[in-house]
Write a protein that holds these residues in place. Structure first.
Motif, PDB file in Angstrom:
ATOM      1  N   ALA A   1      38.743  43.969  26.844  1.00 46.01           N
ATOM      2  CA  ALA A   1      39.979  44.679  27.170  1.00 46.01           C
ATOM      3  C   ALA A   1      40.687  43.910  28.284  1.00 46.01           C
ATOM      4  N   ALA A   2      42.017  43.834  28.180  1.00 43.80           N
ATOM      5  CA  ALA A   2      42.793  43.103  29.191  1.00 43.80           C
ATOM      6  C   ALA A   2      42.552  43.704  30.570  1.00 43.80           C
ATOM      7  N   ALA A   3      42.547  42.869  31.566  1.00 48.81           N
ATOM      8  CA  ALA A   3      42.318  43.206  32.985  1.00 48.81           C
ATOM      9  C   ALA A   3      40.841  43.495  33.271  1.00 48.81           C
ATOM     10  N   TRP A   4      40.111  43.960  32.275  1.00 47.03           N
ATOM     11  CA  TRP A   4      38.664  44.155  32.452  1.00 47.03           C
ATOM     12  C   TRP A   4      37.971  42.807  32.192  1.00 47.03           C
ATOM     13  N   ALA A   5      38.137  42.325  30.967  1.00 47.08           N
ATOM     14  CA  ALA A   5      37.466  41.083  30.573  1.00 47.08           C
ATOM     15  C   ALA A   5      37.924  39.891  31.416  1.00 47.08           C
ATOM     16  N   ASP A   6      39.114  39.995  31.986  1.00 55.43           N
ATOM     17  CA  ASP A   6      39.623  38.874  32.780  1.00 55.43           C
ATOM     18  C   ASP A   6      38.828  38.641  34.062  1.00 55.43           C
ATOM     19  N   ALA A   7      37.908  39.537  34.358  1.00 53.49           N
ATOM     20  CA  ALA A   7      36.970  39.278  35.456  1.00 53.49           C
ATOM     21  C   ALA A   7      36.267  37.942  35.223  1.00 53.49           C
ATOM     22  N   ALA A   8      36.115  37.575  33.954  1.00 52.48           N
ATOM     23  CA  ALA A   8      35.436  36.310  33.612  1.00 52.48           C
ATOM     24  C   ALA A   8      36.123  35.117  34.263  1.00 52.48           C
ATOM     25  N   VAL A   9      37.428  35.211  34.445  1.00 53.13           N
ATOM     26  CA  VAL A   9      38.182  34.083  35.011  1.00 53.13           C
ATOM     27  C   VAL A   9      38.591  34.367  36.465  1.00 53.13           C
ATOM     28  N   ILE A  10      39.083  35.577  36.689  1.00 64.16           N
ATOM     29  CA  ILE A  10      39.662  35.875  38.011  1.00 64.16           C
ATOM     30  C   ILE A  10      38.592  35.883  39.107  1.00 64.16           C
ATOM     31  N   ASN A  11      37.429  36.440  38.801  1.00 66.21           N
ATOM     32  CA  ASN A  11      36.408  36.519  39.859  1.00 66.21           C
ATOM     33  C   ASN A  11      35.894  35.148  40.297  1.00 66.21           C
ATOM     34  N   PRO A  12      35.526  34.259  39.371  1.00 69.25           N
ATOM     35  CA  PRO A  12      35.093  32.934  39.851  1.00 69.25           C
ATOM     36  C   PRO A  12      36.208  32.207  40.607  1.00 69.25           C
ATOM     37  N   TRP A  13      37.425  32.361  40.123  1.00 64.07           N
ATOM     38  CA  TRP A  13      38.535  31.690  40.807  1.00 64.07           C
ATOM     39  C   TRP A  13      38.718  32.257  42.220  1.00 64.07           C
ATOM     40  N   THR A  14      38.601  33.573  42.338  1.00 70.80           N
ATOM     41  CA  THR A  14      38.733  34.202  43.657  1.00 70.80           C
ATOM     42  C   THR A  14      37.640  33.694  44.594  1.00 70.80           C
ATOM     43  N   LEU A  15      36.436  33.573  44.085  1.00 74.87           N
ATOM     44  CA  LEU A  15      35.340  33.078  44.937  1.00 74.87           C
ATOM     45  C   LEU A  15      35.627  31.642  45.366  1.00 74.87           C
ATOM     46  N   TYR A  16      36.166  30.873  44.447  1.00 77.78           N
ATOM     47  CA  TYR A  16      36.506  29.483  44.792  1.00 77.78           C
ATOM     48  C   TYR A  16      37.552  29.452  45.916  1.00 77.78           C
ATOM     49  N   LEU A  17      38.575  30.284  45.808  1.00 77.74           N
ATOM     50  CA  LEU A  17      39.604  30.314  46.864  1.00 77.74           C
ATOM     51  C   LEU A  17      39.007  30.746  48.201  1.00 77.74           C
ATOM     52  N   MET A  18      38.152  31.751  48.151  1.00 77.12           N
ATOM     53  CA  MET A  18      37.636  32.319  49.398  1.00 77.12           C
ATOM     54  C   MET A  18      36.543  31.457  50.031  1.00 77.12           C
ATOM     55  N   TYR A  19      35.768  30.757  49.178  1.00 77.51           N
ATOM     56  CA  TYR A  19      34.619  30.015  49.719  1.00 77.51           C
ATOM     57  C   TYR A  19      34.703  28.513  49.504  1.00 77.51           C
ATOM     58  N   GLY A  20      35.657  28.086  48.693  1.00 78.45           N
ATOM     59  CA  GLY A  20      35.842  26.648  48.491  1.00 78.45           C
ATOM     60  C   GLY A  20      34.682  25.989  47.758  1.00 78.45           C
ATOM     61  N   ASP A  21      33.904  26.789  47.069  1.00 74.80           N
ATOM     62  CA  ASP A  21      32.673  26.301  46.468  1.00 74.80           C
ATOM     63  C   ASP A  21      32.886  26.039  44.968  1.00 74.80           C
ATOM     64  N   LYS A  22      32.834  24.763  44.615  1.00 74.94           N
ATOM     65  CA  LYS A  22      33.076  24.433  43.210  1.00 74.94           C
ATOM     66  C   LYS A  22      31.910  24.828  42.308  1.00 74.94           C
ATOM     67  N   ALA A  23      30.741  25.060  42.907  1.00 77.59           N
ATOM     68  CA  ALA A  23      29.559  25.371  42.097  1.00 77.59           C
ATOM     69  C   ALA A  23      29.796  26.604  41.226  1.00 77.59           C
ATOM     70  N   ILE A  24      30.512  27.579  41.775  1.00 77.33           N
ATOM     71  CA  ILE A  24      30.735  28.804  41.004  1.00 77.33           C
ATOM     72  C   ILE A  24      31.642  28.505  39.803  1.00 77.33           C
ATOM     73  N   LEU A  25      32.569  27.589  39.994  1.00 80.63           N
ATOM     74  CA  LEU A  25      33.445  27.222  38.863  1.00 80.63           C
ATOM     75  C   LEU A  25      32.640  26.473  37.800  1.00 80.63           C
ATOM     76  N   ARG A  26      31.738  25.613  38.272  1.00 81.16           N
ATOM     77  CA  ARG A  26      30.892  24.877  37.304  1.00 81.16           C
ATOM     78  C   ARG A  26      30.007  25.848  36.544  1.00 81.16           C
ATOM     79  N   GLN A  27      29.409  26.770  37.293  1.00 77.55           N
ATOM     80  CA  GLN A  27      28.509  27.745  36.659  1.00 77.55           C
ATOM     81  C   GLN A  27      29.239  28.551  35.579  1.00 77.55           C
TER      82      GLN A  27
END
Ligand code: BGC
Length: 884
Positions: free
Chosen positions: A532-558
């Motif tokens: 469902a839109a906005a729900w399933a998008d956690a798949a993209v938005i959450n890793p991206w948010t973590l990258y912005l907040m922590y600068g850690d590329k590992a989460i994007l790779r994972q």
């Protein structure tokens, strides 16, 4: 002065169970401005004195003090390691060695000699009792240098050694997509061992693994028998190693826990306690053999941090008798955890406690919104002396507790509420001149505490408590300002990835226990449990948010493949870039829904497409960050095409947005879907839509988080403040003034006349609308990471004072240290802003609306469209300026 204040290992101060080297970082302290690191040296050793080094980097010229990945080291399993750092700065200073950081290594899958053992049989399939497992062993003489135990369970467990509880974690091993990864915990137990005879004991319960779960109440989702696995590794000075592992020599019994379920609570009969059961010398003649289970050990992965723990304890603020005559404890705070009590009475007497969130309009106990969750603790006394108890394998969401049974007269001092949540370092603080806004911030923080119990849940009280993706998506950024969520979310995102459908669809809840179990559900039947839109998008938005907040590329790779799979899922279900899939939640619980409906008025097509555009854009950026040029090009082009199609579909040629809802306008503005020529008109219509509702929002899960941003990012800061500070229904402060101590699921959870929203779905601890916290930190305090140097290596400071707020003080503990903002009005036009910028970072500060800087603290400001701006190095600054 230059010093390394603290080292972080995977963002934590210490780790246990490490299988691969964590990313390193450190917080630098200096009393100078413009401090930049130019070199570091890292050493790793197995002894405190760093006499025999396992690693020495030598001087490495580098400006990085976060997300440092070292070359792979071959680490000894079940061993202690220490790390220290020394740095040089750009001003010629060299630090001393930092304080030491410690970690303990884990037990890689191939080294598990232990097997899963169970005290249950297949006949226990329908039961949720507690069981005990024990094994006595003798240790040979000699000097022990380390003793480390690794343990996990199918179900939940508590581990004991010689009668002492091991570690401080609760609800271990937590909840994961168990068939893909099951986490084990690691503890140093050297201080609990004794010469000669020793005993290990484990208490095991049903938990998420085989308990009765979800609003559809299915049990045994992952398996039908609980089990435990553990391996103790004892090392001697002379090199000998003794391993005690779960095997057929262990013995089994039932625990005094007659029943324990996450939703329903615990029944405990203290008369069944077996004194000394986890100590050596106990006579276990009545105990039975264990069953060996051939469960998959390859899924065992370490939990290195972030376990659920008892983080706080609260005393009752009152003990009341309701008009209906119930005796009720009030803890003054809606919370998640359990009650710890001390009782004295006769053998066989009972304590029965019922936990709940709110009193009804008449001041009586209100249980209806718990639905089928009993939230009940039933304790039978062993009799005689003081008895001290709290539940083991359950948790409750409550502010109030009804005392249904108690020997004699209960006193408030007999009780204490224990707050349980995943242990995360608090990182954000925010305070203003208005108490109600401070209470809102408090409520947001408690929404986080109450719902970060190993997985991000929607609510902690009713028969649900599931990892709803939409809720976790909209709250992710707020949560990441409030606490260090990197490890919490990266674990959950792994589950999201594991539970994705083959086609890339994302389940509505993660871990997914709905798929295949919702045949009779009014919404979720017929395979409508994912995407469902906005729900399933956690798949993209959450890793991206973590990258912005922590600068850690590992989460994007994972998460890369998972992110891509979700975008591809939408693409596969799109016709001319408009995708649809079975069940959409739309602008969930918006107030512009039809009477009696949960679904807001904003069209699904618009929400689907807006999120499709956003996720595709963020995925393209992810590809760029990771250097995948082909994906970057392909998904950037896809993004452009989606935006063009959105504009064609939803904007009339003269710039009217075809869906006349607040949420439609908010999404279009915040997701950059508005043609430049129509931007102003879109903003004006949004203001008009606000006006038509008397300045109130009518948005649901999708529109609410972005509402204030849509305004303040488009020159309407004051309108954003007015919206935030509205006190009457519907508004954030309405619930604050109604006495809320957490965030409600519905704007009208308790209505103006004191009646409740439908008991069907009315949680008083639902963090979703707490997503406004993001605006408080990013706009009101103005603390933002720069996408080009994420993780706050480069900081944007652009506070937006407004409303009748006289002052605001906020801080965010970043990877580099504390970022502070304090603004204060001095009269109508004058403002003072103090900022703190950590060493080894830079900041771009904007004084919004400034016409003249009266005190520039030695900094060169230049005019810009928003006011004036300057580039700052690290240090503390205070500016005074006049508004235009
Ligand atoms: C949950 C929500 C969730 C929603 C999905 C509810 O039962 O509590 O927060 O996102 O279902 O529609």
């Amino acid at each position: 002065m230059l010093a390394v204040e603290r080292i972080t290992l995977d963002y934590e101060s210490t780790l246990t169970g490490v299988e691969t080297l964590p990313v390193l970082g450190w917080i630098i302290a200096s009393d100078q401005r413009n401090v930049e690191q130019i070199a570091w040296q890292i050493q790793i050793a197995q002894d405190e004195g760093f006499t025999s080094l396992c690693y020495d980097s030598g001087d490495v010229r580098s400006a990085e003090s976060a997300n440092i990945t070292l070359p792979a080291l071959s680490l000894t399993p079940s061993a202690h390691y220490v790390v220290r750092v020394k740095i040089h700065d750009n001003q010629g200073n060299v630090s001393d060695w930092s304080p030491t950081a410690r970690f303990i290594t884990g037990l890689p899958a191939a080294q598990w000699q232990a097997v899963f053992i169970s005290a249950e049989t297949p006949a226990d399939k329908e039961r949720s009792k507690g069981t005990l497992l024990r094994r006595e062993f003798a240790l040979p003489d000699g000097e022990i240098v380390s003793a480390i135990v690794h343990a996990s369970a199918l179900g939940l467990y508590q581990l004991y050694l010689n009668g002492q509880r091991v570690g401080q974690d609760e609800l271990s091993p937590g909840w994961t997509s168990y068939h893909h990864h099951l986490r084990y915990q690691t503890y140093d137990v050297a201080s609990l061992l004794q010469p000669g005879g020793n005993a290990l004991g484990a208490m095991v319960g049903a938990g998420w693994y085989k308990g009765d779960m979800s609003f559809n109440r299915y049990r045994n989702y992952y398996g039908e028998q609980t089990a435990f696995i553990g391996q103790l590794v004892v090392r001697y000075r002379d090199g000998r190693e003794v391993v005690i592992a779960t095997d057929g020599l262990w013995q089994a019994s039932d625990a005094p826990i007659v029943f324990s379920e996450l939703y329903d609570g615990e029944i405990y009969d203290a008369r069944l306690e077996q004194v000394g059961w986890s100590q050596p010398g106990f006579t276990a003649t009545l105990w039975r053999d264990v069953t060996l289970l051939a469960a998959d050990k390859s899924v065992l992965t370490p939990q290195t941090s972030c376990a659920v723990q008892a983080v706080e304890r609260l005393q009752p603020i009152a003990m009341i008798v309701t008009p209906q005559g119930d005796k009720v404890l009030d803890f003054g705070q809606n919370l998640t955890g359990w009650v710890d009590f001390t009782v004295r009475g006769e053998r066989g007497q009972k304590v029965v406690l019922r936990h709940f969130e709110v009193l009804d309009a008449d001041g009586n106990v209100y249980l209806d919104n718990l639905r089928t969750a009993k939230q009940c603790v039933d304790y039978t006394l062993r009799g005689g002396q003081d008895e001290h108890y709290h539940p083991h394998f359950t948790f409750q969401g409550f502010r109030y507790v009804r005392i249904d049974a108690w020997p004699g007269t209960p006193a408030p001092e007999d009780f204490c509420a224990v707050v349980l949540h995943s242990a995360m370092q608090p990182t954000g603080s925010l305070e203003t001149s208005r108490d109600d806004l401070n209470q809102l911030h408090h409520n947001i923080v408690w929404g986080l505490k109450g719902n970060f119990v190993d997985v991000p849940t929607d609510c902690p009280q009713r028969d649900e408590r599931l990892g709803w993706t939409g809720d976790a998506q909209i709250f992710c950024r707020t949560a990441s300002y409030l606490m260090q969520t990197r490890n919490f979310f990266s674990k959950w995102l792994l589950d999201l990835k594991y539970d994705q459908t083959e086609e890339g669809g994302v389940p509505h809840v993660v871990p997914d226990i709905l798929t295949g179990k919702c045949d009779n559900d009014r919404f979720l039947s017929h395979g409508r449990t994912h995407s469902a839109a906005a729900w399933a998008d956690a798949a993209v938005i959450n890793p991206w948010t973590l990258y912005l907040m922590y600068g850690d590329k590992a989460i994007l790779r994972q998460q890369y493949d998972s992110m891509k799979a979700w975008v591809d899922f939408m693409r596969a279900h799109a016709v001319e870039h408009m995708w649809r899939y079975r069940l959409q939640f739309g602008d969930w619980v918006a107030l512009d829904a039809k009477e009696g409906s949960y679904f807001g008025a904003t069209p699904n097509e618009l929400i689907c497409m807006a999120y499709y555009a956003l996720s595709t854009k963020l995925f393209a950026r992810t590809a760029q960050v990771l250097g995948n040029k082909a994906d970057y090009a392909a998904y950037s082009a896809l993004h452009e095409a989606i935006v063009a199609r959105f504009q064609q579909e939803f904007f009339t040629p003269t710039g009217r947005l075809a869906a006349r809802t607040q949420t439609a306008h908010i999404l279009a503005l915040c997701f950059d879907l508005v043609p430049t020529a129509f931007r102003e008109r879109t903003v004006q219509t949004l203001l008009q839509l606000l006006e038509e509702n008397d300045g109130h929002l009518v948005t649901g899960f999708v529109g609410t988080p972005y509402f204030c941003h849509a305004l303040s990012e488009n020159g309407q800061t004051e309108a954003a403040w007015q919206l935030l500070l509205k006190e009457d229904f519907p508004s954030w402060l309405y619930q604050v003034h109604a006495g809320a101590t957490t965030i409600w699921e519905h704007w009208d959870g308790i209505k103006l006349d004191g009646t409740m929203w439908s008991p069907d779905m009315n949680s008083f601890n639902h963090y979703a609308y707490g997503a406004i916290g993001e605006w408080l930190y990013r706009a009101a305090a103005g603390i933002n990471p720069d996408e080009s140097e994420p993780g706050f290596k480069r900081i944007h400071l652009r506070p937006l004072p407004g409303g009748d707020i006289r002052w605001l003080k906020a801080s965010y503990q970043s990877n580099y240290g504390n970022i502070g903002v304090h603004w204060q009005r001095d009269g109508e036009k004058m403002l003072t802003l103090s900022v703190a910028i950590p060493p080894n970072t830079r900041a771009d500060v904007v004084l919004e609306g400034a016409e003249r800087v009266l005190n520039d603290d030695g900094v060169a400001f230049v005019a810009c469209t928003e006011g004036v701006r300057a580039a700052l190095g690290s240090g503390r600054y205070t500016f005074t300026y006049l508004l235009a």
